[in-house]
Design a protein around this motif. Sequence first.
Motif, PDB file in Angstrom:
ATOM      1  N   HIS A 167       1.033  62.285  51.466  1.00 54.72           N
ATOM      2  CA  HIS A 167       2.183  61.821  52.248  1.00 54.72           C
ATOM      3  C   HIS A 167       2.043  60.386  52.733  1.00 54.72           C
ATOM      4  O   HIS A 167       2.913  59.546  52.493  1.00 54.72           O
ATOM      5  CB  HIS A 167       2.424  62.783  53.426  1.00 54.72           C
ATOM      6  N   ALA A 168       0.931  60.117  53.388  1.00 60.19           N
ATOM      7  CA  ALA A 168       0.788  58.764  53.966  1.00 60.19           C
ATOM      8  C   ALA A 168       0.576  57.713  52.876  1.00 60.19           C
ATOM      9  O   ALA A 168       0.974  56.550  53.039  1.00 60.19           O
ATOM     10  CB  ALA A 168      -0.375  58.750  54.953  1.00 60.19           C
ATOM     11  N   GLY A 169      -0.036  58.119  51.776  1.00 62.08           N
ATOM     12  CA  GLY A 169      -0.250  57.175  50.677  1.00 62.08           C
ATOM     13  C   GLY A 169       1.035  56.895  49.916  1.00 62.08           C
ATOM     14  O   GLY A 169       1.359  55.751  49.598  1.00 62.08           O
ATOM     15  N   ASP A 207       5.127  68.443  56.221  1.00 64.95           N
ATOM     16  CA  ASP A 207       5.770  69.424  57.100  1.00 64.95           C
ATOM     17  C   ASP A 207       6.098  68.762  58.447  1.00 64.95           C
ATOM     18  O   ASP A 207       7.214  68.887  58.973  1.00 64.95           O
ATOM     19  CB  ASP A 207       4.789  70.606  57.255  1.00 64.95           C
ATOM     20  N   LEU A 208       5.160  68.015  58.978  1.00 73.39           N
ATOM     21  CA  LEU A 208       5.395  67.339  60.261  1.00 73.39           C
ATOM     22  C   LEU A 208       6.513  66.301  60.130  1.00 73.39           C
ATOM     23  O   LEU A 208       7.364  66.160  61.025  1.00 73.39           O
ATOM     24  CB  LEU A 208       4.104  66.673  60.753  1.00 73.39           C
ATOM     25  N   ALA A 209       6.509  65.590  59.011  1.00 73.13           N
ATOM     26  CA  ALA A 209       7.556  64.579  58.811  1.00 73.13           C
ATOM     27  C   ALA A 209       8.932  65.237  58.784  1.00 73.13           C
ATOM     28  O   ALA A 209       9.887  64.747  59.382  1.00 73.13           O
ATOM     29  CB  ALA A 209       7.302  63.813  57.509  1.00 73.13           C
ATOM     30  N   ARG A 210       9.027  66.358  58.102  1.00 71.57           N
ATOM     31  CA  ARG A 210      10.314  67.073  58.023  1.00 71.57           C
ATOM     32  C   ARG A 210      10.722  67.603  59.381  1.00 71.57           C
ATOM     33  O   ARG A 210      11.898  67.560  59.760  1.00 71.57           O
ATOM     34  CB  ARG A 210      10.216  68.243  57.049  1.00 71.57           C
ATOM     35  N   VAL A 267      -6.817  61.409  44.020  1.00 70.51           N
ATOM     36  CA  VAL A 267      -5.557  60.809  44.483  1.00 70.51           C
ATOM     37  C   VAL A 267      -5.090  61.489  45.766  1.00 70.51           C
ATOM     38  O   VAL A 267      -4.667  60.827  46.718  1.00 70.51           O
ATOM     39  CB  VAL A 267      -4.468  60.923  43.391  1.00 70.51           C
ATOM     40  N   ALA A 268      -5.193  62.809  45.779  1.00 75.47           N
ATOM     41  CA  ALA A 268      -4.690  63.555  46.941  1.00 75.47           C
ATOM     42  C   ALA A 268      -5.438  63.183  48.211  1.00 75.47           C
ATOM     43  O   ALA A 268      -4.857  63.172  49.299  1.00 75.47           O
ATOM     44  CB  ALA A 268      -4.810  65.056  46.689  1.00 75.47           C
ATOM     45  N   LEU A 269      -6.720  62.877  48.085  1.00 76.03           N
ATOM     46  CA  LEU A 269      -7.528  62.625  49.285  1.00 76.03           C
ATOM     47  C   LEU A 269      -7.731  61.141  49.583  1.00 76.03           C
ATOM     48  O   LEU A 269      -8.403  60.795  50.552  1.00 76.03           O
ATOM     49  CB  LEU A 269      -8.891  63.314  49.146  1.00 76.03           C
ATOM     50  N   ALA A 270      -7.159  60.285  48.770  1.00 72.39           N
ATOM     51  CA  ALA A 270      -7.321  58.846  49.037  1.00 72.39           C
ATOM     52  C   ALA A 270      -6.626  58.490  50.354  1.00 72.39           C
ATOM     53  O   ALA A 270      -5.616  59.089  50.723  1.00 72.39           O
ATOM     54  CB  ALA A 270      -6.709  58.048  47.885  1.00 72.39           C
ATOM     55  N   GLY A 271      -7.173  57.528  51.047  1.00 73.03           N
ATOM     56  CA  GLY A 271      -6.577  57.081  52.298  1.00 73.03           C
ATOM     57  C   GLY A 271      -5.232  56.406  52.040  1.00 73.03           C
ATOM     58  O   GLY A 271      -4.931  56.014  50.906  1.00 73.03           O
ATOM     59  N   PRO A 272      -4.436  56.259  53.100  1.00 70.09           N
ATOM     60  CA  PRO A 272      -3.087  55.708  52.921  1.00 70.09           C
ATOM     61  C   PRO A 272      -3.068  54.357  52.192  1.00 70.09           C
ATOM     62  O   PRO A 272      -2.193  54.122  51.362  1.00 70.09           O
ATOM     63  CB  PRO A 272      -2.579  55.555  54.354  1.00 70.09           C
ATOM     64  N   LYS A 304       1.308  57.281  61.655  1.00 72.86           N
ATOM     65  CA  LYS A 304       1.037  57.999  62.908  1.00 72.86           C
ATOM     66  C   LYS A 304       0.766  59.479  62.648  1.00 72.86           C
ATOM     67  O   LYS A 304      -0.115  60.088  63.253  1.00 72.86           O
ATOM     68  CB  LYS A 304       2.257  57.880  63.842  1.00 72.86           C
ATOM     69  N   ILE A 305       1.536  60.038  61.742  1.00 73.76           N
ATOM     70  CA  ILE A 305       1.352  61.458  61.407  1.00 73.76           C
ATOM     71  C   ILE A 305      -0.050  61.666  60.839  1.00 73.76           C
ATOM     72  O   ILE A 305      -0.756  62.619  61.198  1.00 73.76           O
ATOM     73  CB  ILE A 305       2.428  61.915  60.389  1.00 73.76           C
ATOM     74  N   HIS A 306      -0.452  60.741  59.976  1.00 76.00           N
ATOM     75  CA  HIS A 306      -1.766  60.853  59.345  1.00 76.00           C
ATOM     76  C   HIS A 306      -2.869  60.755  60.395  1.00 76.00           C
ATOM     77  O   HIS A 306      -3.806  61.571  60.421  1.00 76.00           O
ATOM     78  CB  HIS A 306      -1.907  59.741  58.294  1.00 76.00           C
ATOM     79  N   ALA A 307      -2.732  59.779  61.273  1.00 78.67           N
ATOM     80  CA  ALA A 307      -3.770  59.571  62.295  1.00 78.67           C
ATOM     81  C   ALA A 307      -3.840  60.776  63.236  1.00 78.67           C
ATOM     82  O   ALA A 307      -4.937  61.258  63.576  1.00 78.67           O
ATOM     83  CB  ALA A 307      -3.475  58.291  63.076  1.00 78.67           C
ATOM     84  N   ALA A 308      -2.681  61.271  63.628  1.00 74.95           N
ATOM     85  CA  ALA A 308      -2.662  62.418  64.550  1.00 74.95           C
ATOM     86  C   ALA A 308      -3.259  63.649  63.870  1.00 74.95           C
ATOM     87  O   ALA A 308      -3.997  64.425  64.501  1.00 74.95           O
ATOM     88  CB  ALA A 308      -1.234  62.709  65.002  1.00 74.95           C
TER      89      ALA A 308
END
Length: 846
Positions: A770-772, A600-603, A730-735, A616-620
């Motif tokens: 998203h970030a992954g 959503d933030l990326a869009r 998979v959904a919760l794995a880090g980038p 950056k989105i992930h970290a924020a």
Amino acid sequence: PQTIYLKDYTPFGYLIDSVELTFKLHPTKTRVLSKIAFRPNPEATDNRFFLHGEDLTLISAKIDGQDVTVRHVDGGLEADGPARAFIWEAEVEISPSTNTALEGLYMSNGMYCTQCEAEGFRKITYYPDRPDVMATFDVRIEGEEPILLSNGNPGAKGEGFAEWSDPWKKPAYLFALVAGDLINHPGSFTTQSGKDVELNIWVRPWDEHKCAFGMQALKDSMKWDEDVYGREYDLDIFNIVAVDDFNMGAMENKGLNIFNSSAVLASPETSTDANFKRIEAIIAHEYFHNWTGNRITCRDWFQLCLKEGLTVYRDQQFTADMRSGDVARIENVLALRARQFPEDQGPLSHPVRPEEFQEINNFYTATVYEKGAEVIGMLKTLVGDDAYANALDLYFERHDGDAATIEDWLKVFEDATGRDLTQFKLWYSQSGTPKVSVSEDWDAESGTFSLTFTQSTAPTPGQDVKDPKVIPIAIGLLSPEGEEIQATEIFEMTEATQTYQAKGLSVRPVPSILRGFSAPVILEQDIDNTRRAFLFAHDTDSFNRWEAGRDLARDALLDMIENDAAPSALYLDSLRKVFADDTLDPAYRAYLQAQPGESDLARTLAAKGVTPDPDKIHAASKAFKQAKADALKDLLRPIYEDNQIDGPFVPDAEGSGKRALANSVLSLITKLDGGTLAQSQFEAADNMTQKLAALSQLVTAGKGTDAITAFYDQWKEDRLVIDKWFSLQVALAGPDDAAKVATALTQHPDFDMKNPNRFRATLGALAGNHAGFHHKSGAGYKVLTDWLIKLDDLNPQTTARMCSAFQTWKNYDPDRQALIKAQLERILAKEGLSRDTSEMITRILG
Ligand code: BAL
Ligand code: ZN
């Protein structure tokens, strides 16, 4: 591939009076005998006798008992059809066990089942496989399976055979057959006119304990449709069958609904509240199709929204009545924005009623379904509740037994209300999400408050110019103290620019605009965060109150991403005040603290012309959550405790709301305690809602290794639970890990690419991380592509559907775009690529 156009519609040259089918079941050599009574269609100009057929071995064909020479042509066969009534008889052979596309007649875990919508019946026998050809069906099934089911009412039954007869005319896409070693969870329903209906949910013996909830949802749906729409069930029996391998959620075949097992089977130990809610909605949806879809069907597949938009709208109304209407609206809008907005704002944008397609399976979209439902909601808002009810009565009366069009639908509303819907019809023909911007004016002298709205819609594929639409904008006015000084009014916007005025006011009001999300548009309001915080605290419209908080959170997140700002103190302060209010419905309260997701933030960034940086989105997002946890620290534990429930698990609105709030608080507490509470919840939980929430927190906190193993050991025999296990990891794995985790799971012995649920749980979860997925290495893109290429040979429909993961590719930086483009081209270059996937990739590439 050939493109099919709405404008080219012509009726079929023949009508059908009856269809008799005999199935002699065999895994690789099923014989299908058909006997069909045709007669010339007086309304047709083209009397070519063409029958669709795919992957069929023709054994014999006869007209009026005489062998007939057929010509095999693209997509079927032709014969010389007499210009009088005649009987067509054919025998074909098909191989259900090698049918991995899960369309037509196929086998799933040893049972036979069918999926015919949209164009699967042509894989069963030669037939005019189009929705405007309707007929009664008599079916005989011969097979050694103990349970043999088809549409309609049961007829003769004996050792190795069963007969079924469906008295209602239907198109072939509603045909169904099931054969297997099944047991029934029985029920019954007495209709409003006193007719007893036998109900069954058919499952494998080991799933019998997961049927009770679905049965109750079915009875609730039957009652609701009588009470709210006056629609009564019309057969002696209603069967539901759970199938493990299924492309969609479920299918509304007349009297014999076939369900993806994930959309019907539920128990507290194995299913989450979200699962229960989804099951209730899907059971209702399929049941409601009996009238909106089956009794009144679609003339052609361009009219898909006629049945889907209306039936989604009806299931949304049902959910709102069964549970909290406020929360239901938030959830519908979240889903619309997550699935339909990206579609409508990217290369796959198409009208609610498309005008061309290559493969209709690619148009079972969020636009046809969810935007289609929003269009009906707007129509109801514009004409009012009573007129809507009258129009629906007229629709059922006028079109029962018809294969209808959107023109028919709108004509009913015009006739029932006297309203001209010419401009409203643009919602069906014009694609793209309208933007509505608004500016305010206050004339203190006359006490007049004005809102000037301007609407515009960006060009979409094939549509450069857009005309203004009719947009119902719900507006309320608040005093500076937060009292409602004007209740919600509907402003009907029809021009490109138009002004709404409220007169005779003693103070400048604070407007609350687009209440309840009264139209599927993007509202651009030039308001500051103080105003948002005010609305978050005071708006009397629950949707807009939530929306104000979300906008405030989104703005804070964007500031962190773009400007390295600290988390907004104004937001955190506002959240504290609202979140502390324990008079609010717990489910609603949980949504008040939820933050916009990374996609959503990326869009949002892309829409502002800023290239999103997934890292950056992930970290924020993580930092923002931590800030919320810190700011709400002292509130969390009491809220968690207050929302624990003694006694057995009940998946109702009240219980699920409390669990949602407690689990949302748990996610913040984990930011503070590193997972201690999550670990104890994981160990103590006696239901999947709490178990899975705790497991998610442990994994997110990096403490999930043992719990992941324990969870697998406990549930390894339950496919639906193991889907969750695949998906969560998979959904919760880090980038940096997502692609690796997905790849490792594809090598797990329980990974089965032929099962759409398992494939989606693994690769769909990767696309959703998203970030992954957007990792700068391109590993996410590559892993998904590798698997899509493999799956395309087996199951084009699910492959094509999952290609939409790439639809936002032009939002990203040139490096990522190049990486994605290379993968899209790799898919396109695959030899023998399916029509489904080829159309999707071509459209995405633009
Ligand atoms: N008709 C396909 C599945 C559904 O929308 O109910
Ligand atoms: Zn549907």
